[in-house]
Design a protein around this motif. Structure first.
Motif, PDB file in Angstrom:
ATOM      1  N   ARG A  57       0.808  -1.230   0.000  1.00 24.80           N
ATOM      2  CA  ARG A  57       0.000   0.000   0.000  1.00 24.80           C
ATOM      3  C   ARG A  57       0.838   1.275   0.000  1.00 24.80           C
ATOM      4  N   TRP A  74      -5.888   2.992  -1.959  1.00 24.55           N
ATOM      5  CA  TRP A  74      -6.448   3.848  -0.911  1.00 24.55           C
ATOM      6  C   TRP A  74      -6.254   5.335  -1.207  1.00 24.55           C
ATOM      7  N   GLU A  94     -10.152   9.915  -0.284  1.00 17.39           N
ATOM      8  CA  GLU A  94      -8.764  10.387  -0.146  1.00 17.39           C
ATOM      9  C   GLU A  94      -8.266  11.124  -1.387  1.00 17.39           C
TER      10      GLU A  94
END
Length: 190
Positions: A51, A153, A159
């Motif tokens: 990530r 993400w 975001e």
């Protein structure tokens, strides 16, 4: 069609996809030929388990892990040639790297390479694909390129606006720190 591949692999032999690929590469070729210098950011998404934000300079994972690499053999080789008193490590993974400036924006944004993560170690990592290799300054020219591989993400709806603003600020800081001594562009202020 995946433009970050050679024509055959990108278009699967489909004439419409081949045409789209040719037009896109033609645009990049024309734009680069009209520039006296600059920076291409090739932005993609990835789903690696780490990530983190992967910054590809056409330097292999093995090179980054060993710590033995040269920015003069990367997609930012023109920049490296202009900043002779700045080490490759500083430009790619140190205090003047894009990774540093992105991480400064938000503690949640973890980049590889960066001062906090100079190499991917055993993690997943994209080093830069067709566009970075073809249109960056690795083999010639005055236009550099960096591939950004963004985890899901930071691309998620909640975001994305924050990350886009942070990325814009980080790119401006990277530009001002590393390029302003070379160029005076009307589009990117120094």
């Amino acid at each position: 069609m995946d433009a970050n591949r050679g024509k055959e692999e990108a278009s699967f032999g489909i004439p419409q996809a081949e045409h789209a690929w040719e037009e896109y590469m033609g645009f990049l070729t024309t734009a680069k030929s009209q520039m006296t210098g600059g920076l291409i950011l090739d932005i993609h998404g990835q789903a690696h388990p780490e990530r983190w934000i992967e910054l590809g300079y056409t330097l292999s994972k093995t090179s980054l892990n060993s710590g033995i690499f040269s920015a003069s053999c990367s997609s930012i080789s023109h920049l490296a040639s202009q900043l002779v008193n700045v080490s490759s490590e500083t430009l790619v993974a140190g205090n003047r790297s894009l990774g540093k400036y992105i991480e400064e924006q938000n503690n949640s944004y973890v980049c590889v390479p960066s001062p906090s993560n100079p190499s991917p170690n055993n993690g997943s990592y994209y080093s830069g694909g067709y566009i970075t290799k073809t249109y960056g300054s690795r083999s010639s020219g005055t236009v550099d390129a960096i591939q950004l591989e963004l985890p899901q993400w930071v691309r998620a709806a909640e975001e994305r606006p924050r990350f886009c603003k942070a990325l814009a600020r980080a790119v401006m800081k990277f530009w001002q720190t590393n390029y302003c001594s070379q160029y005076n562009h009307e589009f990117l202020p120094c």
